[in-house]
Design an enzyme around this catalytic site. Structure first.
Site, PDB file in Angstrom:
ATOM      1  N   SER A   9       0.816  -1.209   0.000  1.00 30.09           N
ATOM      2  CA  SER A   9       0.000   0.000   0.000  1.00 30.09           C
ATOM      3  C   SER A   9       0.852   1.264   0.000  1.00 30.09           C
ATOM      4  CB  SER A   9      -0.961  -0.040   1.194  1.00 30.09           C
ATOM      5  OG  SER A   9      -1.945   0.952   1.107  1.00 30.09           O
TER       6      SER A   9
ATOM      7  N   ASP B 118      -1.225   1.184  -3.850  1.00 31.64           N
ATOM      8  CA  ASP B 118      -2.130   0.159  -4.386  1.00 31.64           C
ATOM      9  C   ASP B 118      -3.498   0.724  -4.726  1.00 31.64           C
ATOM     10  OD1 ASP B 118      -3.058   0.499  -1.776  1.00 31.64           O
ATOM     11  OD2 ASP B 118      -3.538  -1.625  -1.519  1.00 31.64           O
TER      12      ASP B 118
ATOM     13  N   ASP C   3      -5.919   2.097  -3.019  1.00 35.65           N
ATOM     14  CA  ASP C   3      -7.126   1.946  -2.200  1.00 35.65           C
ATOM     15  C   ASP C   3      -7.417   3.219  -1.415  1.00 35.65           C
ATOM     16  OD1 ASP C   3      -5.163   1.761  -0.233  1.00 35.65           O
ATOM     17  OD2 ASP C   3      -5.940  -0.086   0.656  1.00 35.65           O
TER      18      ASP C   3
ATOM     19  N   ASP D 139      -2.574   6.170  -3.483  1.00 41.16           N
ATOM     20  CA  ASP D 139      -1.402   5.571  -2.855  1.00 41.16           C
ATOM     21  C   ASP D 139      -0.929   4.395  -3.700  1.00 41.16           C
ATOM     22  OD1 ASP D 139      -3.487   3.847  -2.248  1.00 41.16           O
ATOM     23  OD2 ASP D 139      -2.689   3.322  -0.281  1.00 41.16           O
TER      24      ASP D 139
END
Length: 450
Positions: free
Chosen positions: A101, A242, A244, A240
């Protein structure tokens, strides 16, 4: 949290803590646990972000999955929520995302989604951990036709992009600046907003395996703030690693964080009668100003511990359809099962278009209290123990007494990193600095940090 699983899957420094050997076992044991009740050959989607360690861990994880007879559909580089969406809509047994992440490139992580598209519950994680800790691997070892088949599935990304576009509205040349954090959104965000008709400026779109989240993205929006002002964009959208999370930037270059994004979307849904039980689910980190704005609008709130998994748990338990975190995780349960930065971005631009209001106008309805957050790096074994140290507990109580209800303090261990987080909110910056600095001085002294 378990021995291996934190609040967002298994994480650690790639090749040192999160090794290929561990990734193989996670694939083997995780795949077995999630598919043992399948009547047909199980299918698992696997995605990753742009970290240099991603392909190494993917190869090991996939080998583990194949070794227990699971058919693996490799999605390549794409957003975490894309994996969740595809699992749910395409009838897969499970999904796995390889990402850490917002963490730096040296870290990586492995998180699982069940066949319903939701992250695993504690019970399933405990089953996997029990197999990891067993003295012997006694799982079946099929051969020949019993092994899983590996399939490259780039169509998955195109399906996800098309779905997000279908939830939006034509932007008719709206100037939009994107920051894809040199991460997972670099394969999709440009296409999504081009299809919506935006005029684009894009940064953070040249991943090299080492620059994910490096001075770009939702945790470093400064570059995007400048780009928005220079390009005359109506909005900036920072994801960010990833994708999410979403942090937005208004046309003046000012930050619009997760609290304000939730408020804007929540008010829009509430006015349309589409906000389930007229309630937004948030965490203890949300700003006092956010709570005051909800109270003014007559919107209810449910408050959980920090972590999007706890927000999702509350949403599922009580039937809510909007929740999230100040950090930019926003869960729109009518559209997806997990936080989705690009989905949130599409909805935010849709609201701007439909209301005819600028982002600064929409965000101005929330007055944010000054807030300061300090991260103190500690060993994982110490971050929980620190919360029980008498001197630390005493200084927190003393500062709360001094606040007399006009502000708040939150001290908590990170669920994903070796950090103790100290946060305070108060009417003035001077007060916030005083509260945080006083507490951090005591914490550092008590746990032996200079």
């Amino acid at each position: 949290m378990g021995k291996y699983f934190g609040t967002d899957g298994v994480r650690g420094e790639a090749n040192l803590e999160l090794t290929p050997e561990l990734a193989f076992k996670l694939g083997r044991f995780g795949g077995y646990v999630l598919s043992q009740h399948e009547t047909e050959a199980p299918k698992v989607f696997v995605g990753r972000d742009t970290r240099i360690s991603g392909e190494m861990l993917e190869s090991a994880l996939v080998a583990g999955l194949l070794s227990v007879g699971i058919h693996v559909y490799k999605l390549g580089v794409l957003a975490t929520p894309a994996v969740a969406y595809l699992v749910e809509t395409e009838g897969a047994s499970a999904g796995v995302m390889i990402s850490a992440s917002h963490n730096p490139a040296l870290d990586n992580g492995i998180k699982f989604f069940g066949g319903d598209g939701f992250k695993l519950d504690d019970e399933k994680e405990a089953e996997i951990e029990a197999l990891l800790d067993a003295e012997e691997d006694t799982l079946p070892r099929p051969s020949a036709e019993g092994l899983g088949i590996l399939v490259d599935y780039p169509e998955g990304l195109r399906k996800y992009e098309g779905y997000l576009v279908s939830t939006g509205t034509p932007l008719d040349g709206m100037k939009v600046a994107l920051d894809t954090a040199n991460g997972a959104a670099s394969t999709s965000a440009r296409q999504i907003f081009a299809d919506l008709g935006a005029q684009l400026t894009v940064i953070g779109e040249t991943p090299d395996g080492l620059n994910i989240n490096l001075n770009v993205g939702s945790t470093h929006p400064e570059a995007l703030q400048e780009v928005v002002k220079e390009s005359g964009s109506a909005i900036g959208l920072a994801f960010d690693g990833d994708s999410d999370r979403l942090i937005a930037v208004d046309e003046n270059g000012d930050i619009v964080d997760g609290d304000k994004i939730m408020y804007i979307i929540g008010k829009y849904l509430s006015e349309k009668g589409q906000l389930a039980q007229n309630t937004i689910v948030t965490t203890v980190m949300s700003n006092l100003g956010f709570h005051k704005a909800l109270n003014r609008e007559g919107i209810n709130k449910a408050v959980t511990a920090v972590g999007d998994r706890y927000v999702v748990e509350e949403m599922r338990k009580s039937g809510y359809n909007l929740g999230g975190e100040q950090s930019g995780h926003v869960i729109l349960m009518d559209y997806n099962t997990t936080g989705d930065g690009q989905l949130s971005a599409v909805q935010l631009t849709k609201i701007m278009k439909e209301t005819g209001k600028s982002l600064s106008e929409l965000a101005a309805e929330v007055t944010i209290y000054p807030q300061k957050l300090v991260n103190i790096r500690v060993e994982n074994v110490m971050k929980e123990k620190a919360m029980e140290v008498p001197a630390i507990k005493a200084i927190i109580e003393k500062m709360e007494e001094e606040m007399a209800g006009n502000g708040r303090i939150l001290v908590r261990p990170s669920g994903t990193e070796p950090l103790l987080r100290v946060m305070a909110e108060a009417p003035t910056t001077e007060e916030v600095n005083y509260y945080v600095d006083t507490i951090t001085d005591v914490v550092r002294a008590e746990i032996g940090i200079d």
